[in-house]
Design an enzyme around this catalytic site. Structure first.
Site, PDB file in Angstrom:
ATOM      1  N   ASP A  82       0.883  -1.197  -0.331  1.00 51.75           N
ATOM      2  CA  ASP A  82       0.028  -0.227   0.194  1.00 51.75           C
ATOM      3  C   ASP A  82       0.624   0.733   0.502  1.00 51.75           C
ATOM      4  O   ASP A  82       0.289   2.245  -0.115  1.00 51.75           O
ATOM      5  CB  ASP A  82      -0.949   0.203   1.202  1.00 51.75           C
ATOM      6  CG  ASP A  82      -0.456  -0.094   2.715  1.00 51.75           C
ATOM      7  OD1 ASP A  82       0.717  -1.085   3.211  1.00 51.75           O
ATOM      8  OD2 ASP A  82      -0.551   0.343   3.775  1.00 51.75           O
ATOM      9  N   HIS A 145       5.702  -1.304  10.605  1.00 56.48           N
ATOM     10  CA  HIS A 145       5.112  -2.393  10.796  1.00 56.48           C
ATOM     11  C   HIS A 145       5.101  -3.881  10.480  1.00 56.48           C
ATOM     12  O   HIS A 145       4.920  -4.922  10.360  1.00 56.48           O
ATOM     13  CB  HIS A 145       3.018  -2.666  10.139  1.00 56.48           C
ATOM     14  CG  HIS A 145       2.627  -3.454   9.972  1.00 56.48           C
ATOM     15  ND1 HIS A 145       1.615  -3.368   8.493  1.00 56.48           N
ATOM     16  CD2 HIS A 145       1.881  -4.546  10.444  1.00 56.48           C
ATOM     17  CE1 HIS A 145       1.318  -4.285   8.325  1.00 56.48           C
ATOM     18  NE2 HIS A 145       0.908  -5.238   9.536  1.00 56.48           N
ATOM     19  N   TYR A 196      -7.400   0.593  14.385  1.00 58.25           N
ATOM     20  CA  TYR A 196      -6.065   0.089  13.517  1.00 58.25           C
ATOM     21  C   TYR A 196      -4.867  -0.113  14.434  1.00 58.25           C
ATOM     22  O   TYR A 196      -4.145  -1.599  13.982  1.00 58.25           O
ATOM     23  CB  TYR A 196      -5.667   1.435  13.063  1.00 58.25           C
ATOM     24  CG  TYR A 196      -4.471   1.721  12.008  1.00 58.25           C
ATOM     25  CD1 TYR A 196      -4.550   1.687  10.210  1.00 58.25           C
ATOM     26  CD2 TYR A 196      -2.957   1.391  12.475  1.00 58.25           C
ATOM     27  CE1 TYR A 196      -3.102   1.401   9.907  1.00 58.25           C
ATOM     28  CE2 TYR A 196      -1.857   1.039  11.881  1.00 58.25           C
ATOM     29  CZ  TYR A 196      -2.486   1.535  10.641  1.00 58.25           C
ATOM     30  OH  TYR A 196      -1.650   0.936   9.064  1.00 58.25           O
ATOM     31  N   HIS A 229      -1.466   6.508   6.554  1.00 60.67           N
ATOM     32  CA  HIS A 229      -2.897   6.440   7.040  1.00 60.67           C
ATOM     33  C   HIS A 229      -3.235   7.507   7.219  1.00 60.67           C
ATOM     34  O   HIS A 229      -3.082   7.646   8.470  1.00 60.67           O
ATOM     35  CB  HIS A 229      -3.269   4.725   7.272  1.00 60.67           C
ATOM     36  CG  HIS A 229      -2.381   4.126   6.218  1.00 60.67           C
ATOM     37  ND1 HIS A 229      -2.834   3.651   4.742  1.00 60.67           N
ATOM     38  CD2 HIS A 229      -1.628   2.651   6.295  1.00 60.67           C
ATOM     39  CE1 HIS A 229      -2.378   2.408   4.976  1.00 60.67           C
ATOM     40  NE2 HIS A 229      -2.261   2.179   5.635  1.00 60.67           N
TER      41      HIS A 229
HETATM   42 FE1  FEO Z   1       2.324  -2.187   6.627  1.00 61.22          FE
HETATM   43 FE2  FEO Z   1       0.022   0.362   5.101  1.00 61.22          FE
HETATM   44  O1  FEO Z   1       1.492  -0.917   4.863  1.00 61.22           O
END
Ligand code: FEO
Length: 404
Positions: A82, A145, A196, A229
Protein backbone atom coordinates in the site's frame (compact mmCIF):
# COMPACT_ATOMS: atom_id res chain seq x y z
CA UNK A 1 -6.10 15.72 -5.91
CA UNK A 2 -4.14 18.90 -5.46
CA UNK A 3 -1.27 18.84 -3.01
CA UNK A 4 -2.09 20.06 0.50
CA UNK A 5 0.52 22.18 2.31
CA UNK A 6 1.41 20.92 5.82
CA UNK A 7 4.04 23.55 6.42
CA UNK A 8 5.64 25.98 4.03
CA UNK A 9 7.06 23.90 1.16
CA UNK A 10 6.01 20.56 2.64
CA UNK A 11 3.05 18.94 0.92
CA UNK A 12 0.75 15.95 1.29
CA UNK A 13 0.60 14.39 -2.19
CA UNK A 14 -1.29 11.23 -1.31
CA UNK A 15 -4.48 9.55 -2.42
CA UNK A 16 -7.88 8.95 -0.86
CA UNK A 17 -9.34 5.46 -1.21
CA UNK A 18 -13.02 6.08 -0.52
CA UNK A 19 -14.16 2.64 -1.61
CA UNK A 20 -11.87 0.15 0.11
CA UNK A 21 -13.77 -2.00 2.59
CA UNK A 22 -11.50 -5.04 2.76
CA UNK A 23 -7.89 -4.19 3.51
CA UNK A 24 -6.11 -7.56 3.28
CA UNK A 25 -8.99 -9.07 5.24
CA UNK A 26 -9.36 -6.19 7.68
CA UNK A 27 -12.70 -4.39 7.36
CA UNK A 28 -12.30 -0.68 6.65
CA UNK A 29 -15.81 0.80 6.75
CA UNK A 30 -14.44 4.35 6.57
CA UNK A 31 -12.07 3.71 3.65
CA UNK A 32 -8.47 4.89 3.97
CA UNK A 33 -5.81 7.17 2.55
CA UNK A 34 -2.28 6.49 1.34
CA UNK A 35 -0.30 9.49 2.51
CA UNK A 36 3.03 10.57 1.12
CA UNK A 37 4.88 13.82 1.44
CA UNK A 38 6.86 16.11 -0.84
CA UNK A 39 9.49 18.48 0.55
CA UNK A 40 10.51 21.40 -1.65
CA UNK A 41 14.07 22.13 -0.63
CA UNK A 42 17.44 22.41 -2.43
CA UNK A 43 17.08 18.69 -2.98
CA UNK A 44 13.42 17.96 -3.65
CA UNK A 45 12.49 14.93 -1.60
CA UNK A 46 9.51 12.58 -1.70
CA UNK A 47 8.78 10.55 1.43
CA UNK A 48 6.92 7.34 0.53
CA UNK A 49 4.78 6.54 -2.46
CA UNK A 50 1.25 5.08 -2.58
CA UNK A 51 -0.60 1.91 -3.55
CA UNK A 52 -0.10 1.07 -7.22
CA UNK A 53 -3.75 1.73 -8.19
CA UNK A 54 -3.29 5.35 -7.10
CA UNK A 55 0.01 6.08 -8.91
CA UNK A 56 -1.64 8.59 -11.21
CA UNK A 57 -3.23 10.38 -8.27
CA UNK A 58 0.05 10.97 -6.42
CA UNK A 59 1.81 11.93 -9.65
CA UNK A 60 -0.89 14.50 -10.30
CA UNK A 61 -0.45 15.81 -6.74
CA UNK A 62 3.30 16.07 -7.20
CA UNK A 63 2.83 17.82 -10.57
CA UNK A 64 0.61 20.41 -8.89
CA UNK A 65 3.78 21.50 -7.04
CA UNK A 66 6.75 20.57 -9.22
CA UNK A 67 7.83 18.61 -12.26
CA UNK A 68 8.51 15.08 -10.83
CA UNK A 69 11.74 14.83 -12.85
CA UNK A 70 13.23 17.32 -10.37
CA UNK A 71 12.83 14.92 -7.42
CA UNK A 72 16.28 14.18 -6.06
CA UNK A 73 15.56 11.85 -3.14
CA UNK A 74 12.86 9.27 -2.48
CA UNK A 75 12.60 7.91 1.06
CA UNK A 76 10.84 4.58 1.44
CA UNK A 77 9.83 4.15 5.07
CA UNK A 78 7.94 0.90 4.51
CA UNK A 79 7.78 -1.50 1.59
CA UNK A 80 4.29 -2.95 2.09
CA UNK A 81 2.25 -2.85 -1.09
CA UNK A 82 0.00 0.00 0.00
CA UNK A 83 3.01 2.32 0.24
CA UNK A 84 5.71 1.20 -2.15
CA UNK A 85 4.07 -0.32 -5.22
CA UNK A 86 4.09 2.89 -7.24
CA UNK A 87 7.84 3.39 -6.77
CA UNK A 88 8.49 2.24 -10.36
CA UNK A 89 6.12 4.91 -11.72
CA UNK A 90 7.87 7.56 -9.65
CA UNK A 91 11.32 6.38 -10.71
CA UNK A 92 10.31 6.42 -14.38
CA UNK A 93 9.65 10.13 -13.94
CA UNK A 94 12.67 10.82 -11.71
CA UNK A 95 15.26 8.29 -12.93
CA UNK A 96 18.22 10.05 -11.36
CA UNK A 97 16.69 10.20 -7.89
CA UNK A 98 18.26 8.24 -5.04
CA UNK A 99 16.14 5.92 -2.92
CA UNK A 100 16.82 5.90 0.85
CA UNK A 101 15.69 2.72 2.55
CA UNK A 102 16.67 0.33 5.35
CA UNK A 103 18.72 -2.75 4.53
CA UNK A 104 15.73 -5.00 5.21
CA UNK A 105 13.63 -2.72 3.04
CA UNK A 106 16.09 -3.06 0.18
CA UNK A 107 16.11 -6.84 0.50
CA UNK A 108 12.33 -6.93 0.49
CA UNK A 109 11.89 -4.44 -2.33
CA UNK A 110 14.15 -6.46 -4.64
CA UNK A 111 11.58 -9.27 -4.48
CA UNK A 112 9.14 -6.91 -6.21
CA UNK A 113 11.30 -4.72 -8.46
CA UNK A 114 14.56 -4.81 -10.36
CA UNK A 115 16.61 -2.42 -8.22
CA UNK A 116 19.71 -2.53 -10.41
CA UNK A 117 18.44 0.37 -12.51
CA UNK A 118 17.96 2.70 -9.52
CA UNK A 119 20.34 4.58 -7.21
CA UNK A 120 19.87 3.02 -3.79
CA UNK A 121 21.30 4.04 -0.42
CA UNK A 122 20.63 2.03 2.71
CA UNK A 123 20.23 3.88 5.98
CA UNK A 124 19.98 2.93 9.63
CA UNK A 125 18.80 4.56 12.84
CA UNK A 126 20.61 7.82 13.51
CA UNK A 127 21.65 8.43 9.91
CA UNK A 128 20.80 11.87 8.56
CA UNK A 129 20.35 13.37 5.14
CA UNK A 130 20.74 17.08 4.54
CA UNK A 131 18.45 18.22 1.74
CA UNK A 132 19.23 21.96 1.97
CA UNK A 133 17.55 23.95 4.69
CA UNK A 134 16.26 20.77 6.26
CA UNK A 135 17.73 17.59 7.68
CA UNK A 136 16.08 14.20 7.68
CA UNK A 137 16.80 11.83 10.56
CA UNK A 138 16.01 8.17 10.02
CA UNK A 139 14.72 6.01 12.87
CA UNK A 140 14.35 2.29 12.22
CA UNK A 141 11.15 0.85 13.65
CA UNK A 142 11.36 -2.86 12.79
CA UNK A 143 8.00 -4.66 13.07
CA UNK A 144 6.09 -1.39 13.07
CA UNK A 145 4.70 -2.66 10.87
CA UNK A 146 7.12 -4.87 8.94
CA UNK A 147 10.79 -5.73 9.56
CA UNK A 148 11.85 -3.06 7.04
CA UNK A 149 9.96 -0.17 8.61
CA UNK A 150 11.40 3.15 9.65
CA UNK A 151 10.21 6.65 10.42
CA UNK A 152 11.66 9.90 9.10
CA UNK A 153 11.96 12.96 11.29
CA UNK A 154 12.24 16.34 9.61
CA UNK A 155 14.40 18.06 12.20
CA UNK A 156 13.92 21.75 11.47
CA UNK A 157 10.16 21.33 11.11
CA UNK A 158 9.73 18.93 14.06
CA UNK A 159 7.60 16.69 11.88
CA UNK A 160 7.66 12.92 12.32
CA UNK A 161 6.65 11.01 9.19
CA UNK A 162 5.58 7.85 10.96
CA UNK A 163 4.44 5.52 8.15
CA UNK A 164 1.88 3.03 9.59
CA UNK A 165 2.43 4.16 13.20
CA UNK A 166 -0.24 6.55 14.54
CA UNK A 167 -2.30 6.02 11.39
CA UNK A 168 -5.97 5.26 10.98
CA UNK A 169 -8.08 3.88 8.17
CA UNK A 170 -10.16 6.94 7.47
CA UNK A 171 -10.99 8.43 4.08
CA UNK A 172 -11.88 12.06 4.53
CA UNK A 173 -12.01 15.29 2.58
CA UNK A 174 -9.88 16.87 5.32
CA UNK A 175 -6.27 16.10 6.18
CA UNK A 176 -5.72 17.36 9.72
CA UNK A 177 -6.92 16.36 13.20
CA UNK A 178 -8.39 19.77 14.09
CA UNK A 179 -10.37 19.82 10.83
CA UNK A 180 -11.60 16.27 11.35
CA UNK A 181 -12.83 16.78 14.90
CA UNK A 182 -14.70 19.88 13.75
CA UNK A 183 -16.39 18.33 10.73
CA UNK A 184 -16.81 14.84 12.21
CA UNK A 185 -15.78 13.98 15.77
CA UNK A 186 -12.89 13.35 18.13
CA UNK A 187 -14.55 10.08 19.17
CA UNK A 188 -14.58 8.83 15.58
CA UNK A 189 -10.91 9.70 15.17
CA UNK A 190 -9.91 8.03 18.43
CA UNK A 191 -12.05 5.00 17.57
CA UNK A 192 -10.18 4.64 14.28
CA UNK A 193 -6.83 4.79 16.13
CA UNK A 194 -7.91 1.96 18.45
CA UNK A 195 -9.26 -0.04 15.52
CA UNK A 196 -5.97 0.30 13.65
CA UNK A 197 -3.86 -0.52 16.69
CA UNK A 198 -5.96 -3.57 17.62
CA UNK A 199 -5.94 -5.07 14.16
CA UNK A 200 -2.46 -4.16 12.95
CA UNK A 201 -0.17 -3.28 15.84
CA UNK A 202 -1.48 -5.26 18.83
CA UNK A 203 1.39 -7.80 18.65
CA UNK A 204 4.01 -5.07 18.86
CA UNK A 205 3.13 -3.27 22.11
CA UNK A 206 6.58 -3.84 23.65
CA UNK A 207 8.33 -2.51 20.54
CA UNK A 208 6.04 0.51 20.54
CA UNK A 209 7.01 1.33 24.12
CA UNK A 210 10.70 0.93 23.32
CA UNK A 211 10.50 3.11 20.22
CA UNK A 212 8.52 5.88 21.90
CA UNK A 213 11.03 5.89 24.74
CA UNK A 214 13.90 5.97 22.20
CA UNK A 215 12.31 9.01 20.54
CA UNK A 216 11.91 10.65 23.95
CA UNK A 217 15.55 9.92 24.86
CA UNK A 218 16.71 11.49 21.60
CA UNK A 219 14.94 14.60 22.85
CA UNK A 220 13.05 15.00 19.58
CA UNK A 221 10.39 17.62 19.79
CA UNK A 222 7.38 16.58 17.78
CA UNK A 223 5.00 19.26 16.61
CA UNK A 224 3.34 17.18 13.93
CA UNK A 225 2.94 13.47 13.23
CA UNK A 226 2.31 12.67 9.60
CA UNK A 227 1.34 9.00 9.20
CA UNK A 228 0.91 7.12 5.94
CA UNK A 229 -2.80 6.49 6.58
CA UNK A 230 -5.59 8.82 7.55
CA UNK A 231 -5.51 12.05 9.47
CA UNK A 232 -2.34 14.08 10.18
CA UNK A 233 -1.80 15.06 13.81
CA UNK A 234 -0.92 18.75 13.75
CA UNK A 235 -2.67 19.89 16.93
CA UNK A 236 -2.48 16.83 19.15
CA UNK A 237 0.54 14.65 18.34
CA UNK A 238 1.13 14.10 22.05
CA UNK A 239 -2.41 12.78 22.41
CA UNK A 240 -1.98 9.98 19.90
CA UNK A 241 1.45 9.11 21.35
CA UNK A 242 -0.14 8.82 24.78
CA UNK A 243 -2.93 6.66 23.34
CA UNK A 244 -0.28 4.35 21.89
CA UNK A 245 1.61 4.18 25.18
CA UNK A 246 -1.61 3.45 27.06
CA UNK A 247 -2.57 0.68 24.65
CA UNK A 248 0.95 -0.76 24.72
CA UNK A 249 0.65 -0.82 28.52
CA UNK A 250 -2.57 -2.81 28.23
CA UNK A 251 -5.09 -0.06 28.97
CA UNK A 252 -8.70 -1.05 28.32
CA UNK A 253 -12.22 -0.19 29.41
CA UNK A 254 -13.64 -1.90 32.47
CA UNK A 255 -16.07 -3.81 30.29
CA UNK A 256 -16.83 -7.26 28.94
CA UNK A 257 -17.29 -8.41 25.39
CA UNK A 258 -19.32 -11.54 24.72
CA UNK A 259 -18.20 -12.88 21.37
CA UNK A 260 -20.09 -15.94 20.20
CA UNK A 261 -21.57 -17.95 17.41
CA UNK A 262 -24.45 -20.36 17.46
CA UNK A 263 -25.95 -23.26 15.46
CA UNK A 264 -29.55 -23.59 16.67
CA UNK A 265 -29.62 -20.57 19.00
CA UNK A 266 -28.77 -22.43 22.21
CA UNK A 267 -25.40 -20.74 22.74
CA UNK A 268 -27.07 -17.49 21.73
CA UNK A 269 -29.76 -18.04 24.37
CA UNK A 270 -27.02 -18.54 26.95
CA UNK A 271 -25.44 -15.20 26.06
CA UNK A 272 -28.44 -13.14 27.21
CA UNK A 273 -28.56 -14.15 30.90
CA UNK A 274 -24.76 -14.05 30.93
CA UNK A 275 -24.92 -10.46 29.67
CA UNK A 276 -27.49 -9.62 32.34
CA UNK A 277 -25.25 -11.07 35.04
CA UNK A 278 -22.31 -8.97 33.84
CA UNK A 279 -24.44 -5.82 33.75
CA UNK A 280 -25.94 -6.46 37.18
CA UNK A 281 -22.41 -6.53 38.53
CA UNK A 282 -22.07 -2.97 37.22
CA UNK A 283 -19.83 -3.77 34.25
CA UNK A 284 -20.58 -2.59 30.72
CA UNK A 285 -21.12 -5.37 28.23
CA UNK A 286 -21.22 -5.71 24.47
CA UNK A 287 -22.49 -8.80 22.62
CA UNK A 288 -21.11 -9.72 19.22
CA UNK A 289 -22.23 -12.56 17.00
CA UNK A 290 -19.32 -13.62 14.84
CA UNK A 291 -21.20 -14.58 11.68
CA UNK A 292 -22.92 -11.19 11.72
CA UNK A 293 -19.78 -9.16 12.38
CA UNK A 294 -16.55 -8.56 10.46
CA UNK A 295 -13.57 -10.18 12.17
CA UNK A 296 -11.77 -6.85 12.62
CA UNK A 297 -14.75 -5.43 14.52
CA UNK A 298 -14.77 -8.44 16.85
CA UNK A 299 -11.02 -7.99 17.40
CA UNK A 300 -11.48 -4.32 18.21
CA UNK A 301 -14.26 -5.05 20.71
CA UNK A 302 -12.16 -7.78 22.32
CA UNK A 303 -9.26 -5.32 22.66
CA UNK A 304 -11.37 -2.51 24.09
CA UNK A 305 -12.72 -4.72 26.92
CA UNK A 306 -10.81 -6.03 29.90
CA UNK A 307 -12.71 -9.31 29.80
CA UNK A 308 -14.06 -11.52 27.04
CA UNK A 309 -16.45 -14.43 27.18
CA UNK A 310 -16.34 -16.60 24.09
CA UNK A 311 -19.46 -18.58 23.26
CA UNK A 312 -19.14 -21.65 21.07
CA UNK A 313 -21.37 -24.63 20.32
CA UNK A 314 -19.64 -27.96 19.92
CA UNK A 315 -19.58 -29.20 16.37
CA UNK A 316 -17.99 -32.61 15.75
CA UNK A 317 -16.32 -32.39 19.17
CA UNK A 318 -14.51 -29.16 18.43
CA UNK A 319 -15.24 -25.43 18.38
CA UNK A 320 -17.68 -23.94 15.93
CA UNK A 321 -15.62 -22.92 12.85
CA UNK A 322 -16.15 -19.15 13.10
CA UNK A 323 -15.11 -19.21 16.76
CA UNK A 324 -12.02 -21.29 15.95
CA UNK A 325 -11.18 -18.80 13.18
CA UNK A 326 -11.60 -15.86 15.53
CA UNK A 327 -9.39 -17.37 18.24
CA UNK A 328 -6.72 -18.41 15.75
CA UNK A 329 -6.69 -14.88 14.34
CA UNK A 330 -6.54 -13.44 17.86
CA UNK A 331 -3.62 -15.70 18.80
CA UNK A 332 -1.62 -14.20 15.96
CA UNK A 333 -2.25 -10.75 17.43
CA UNK A 334 -0.72 -11.87 20.75
CA UNK A 335 -3.17 -10.08 23.06
CA UNK A 336 -2.04 -9.22 26.57
CA UNK A 337 -3.71 -7.97 29.73
CA UNK A 338 -7.11 -9.54 29.07
CA UNK A 339 -9.08 -12.20 30.95
CA UNK A 340 -11.15 -14.77 29.06
CA UNK A 341 -13.73 -17.44 29.73
CA UNK A 342 -15.85 -19.70 27.54
CA UNK A 343 -19.35 -21.10 27.40
CA UNK A 344 -21.46 -23.04 24.93
CA UNK A 345 -24.02 -25.71 24.23
CA UNK A 346 -23.41 -29.29 23.15
CA UNK A 347 -25.50 -32.27 22.12
CA UNK A 348 -23.37 -35.39 22.58
CA UNK A 349 -19.85 -35.32 23.91
CA UNK A 350 -18.97 -31.62 24.14
CA UNK A 351 -15.41 -30.42 23.64
CA UNK A 352 -15.64 -26.87 22.28
CA UNK A 353 -15.36 -25.07 25.62
CA UNK A 354 -12.32 -27.14 26.58
CA UNK A 355 -10.73 -26.29 23.24
CA UNK A 356 -11.43 -22.59 23.71
CA UNK A 357 -9.55 -22.68 27.03
CA UNK A 358 -6.63 -24.47 25.37
CA UNK A 359 -6.52 -21.63 22.89
CA UNK A 360 -6.64 -18.98 25.65
CA UNK A 361 -3.73 -20.72 27.37
CA UNK A 362 -1.72 -20.83 24.16
CA UNK A 363 -2.21 -17.06 24.03
CA UNK A 364 -1.11 -16.66 27.65
CA UNK A 365 -4.38 -14.99 28.62
CA UNK A 366 -5.62 -14.94 32.19
CA UNK A 367 -8.56 -17.36 32.36
CA UNK A 368 -11.79 -17.59 34.29
CA UNK A 369 -12.51 -21.25 34.98
CA UNK A 370 -14.35 -23.51 34.75
CA UNK A 371 -16.29 -22.64 31.64
CA UNK A 372 -19.99 -23.31 31.30
CA UNK A 373 -21.50 -26.03 29.10
CA UNK A 374 -25.20 -26.67 28.62
CA UNK A 375 -26.80 -29.78 27.11
CA UNK A 376 -28.86 -29.03 24.00
CA UNK A 377 -30.87 -26.02 25.14
CA UNK A 378 -30.73 -23.90 28.31
CA UNK A 379 -33.55 -24.72 30.74
CA UNK A 380 -34.76 -22.12 33.24
CA UNK A 381 -32.35 -23.59 35.73
CA UNK A 382 -29.54 -23.34 33.18
CA UNK A 383 -30.40 -19.71 32.58
CA UNK A 384 -29.77 -19.05 36.25
CA UNK A 385 -26.40 -20.79 35.92
CA UNK A 386 -25.64 -18.53 32.95
CA UNK A 387 -26.61 -15.43 34.91
CA UNK A 388 -24.37 -16.48 37.81
CA UNK A 389 -21.56 -17.27 35.39
CA UNK A 390 -21.79 -13.75 33.92
CA UNK A 391 -21.93 -12.18 37.34
CA UNK A 392 -18.93 -14.13 38.67
CA UNK A 393 -16.96 -13.34 35.55
CA UNK A 394 -17.68 -9.63 35.93
CA UNK A 395 -16.44 -9.76 39.55
CA UNK A 396 -13.21 -11.35 38.36
CA UNK A 397 -12.84 -8.75 35.60
CA UNK A 398 -13.17 -5.94 38.14
CA UNK A 399 -10.43 -7.50 40.30
CA UNK A 400 -8.18 -8.10 37.31
CA UNK A 401 -8.70 -4.55 36.03
CA UNK A 402 -7.13 -3.19 39.24
CA UNK A 403 -3.75 -4.53 38.07
CA UNK A 404 -3.59 -2.00 35.25
FE1 FEO B 1 2.06 -1.92 6.77
FE2 FEO B 1 0.05 0.60 5.54
O1 FEO B 1 1.21 -0.88 5.49
Amino acid sequence: MKAVELRKDIYWVGAIDWAIRDFHGYMTPLGTTYNNYLIMDDEITLIDTVKYDFSDVTIKGIRSVVDPSRIKNVVINHIENDHATSIDKIMELAPSATIYITEKGRKGLERFFDLSKWNMKTVKSGDTLSIGRRTLLFIETPMLHWPDSMMTYIKEEKILVSQDGFGQHIASAVRFDDEFVTCQSAAELEGAVVDYYANILMPFGQIIKTKISEIQKLGLEIEMIAPDHGIIWRTSPEKVMQMYLDMANGKSDLSVSIIYDTMWHSTEKMSLPIMQGVKDEGVECKVIKLRATPMSVAVKEFWKSRGCLVGTPTLNNIMYPTVAEFLTHLRGLRPKGRIAGAFGSFGWGGGAVKEAYEEFKRMGLETFEPGLQILYKPSLEDETKCYDFGREFAKKVKEYHQRF
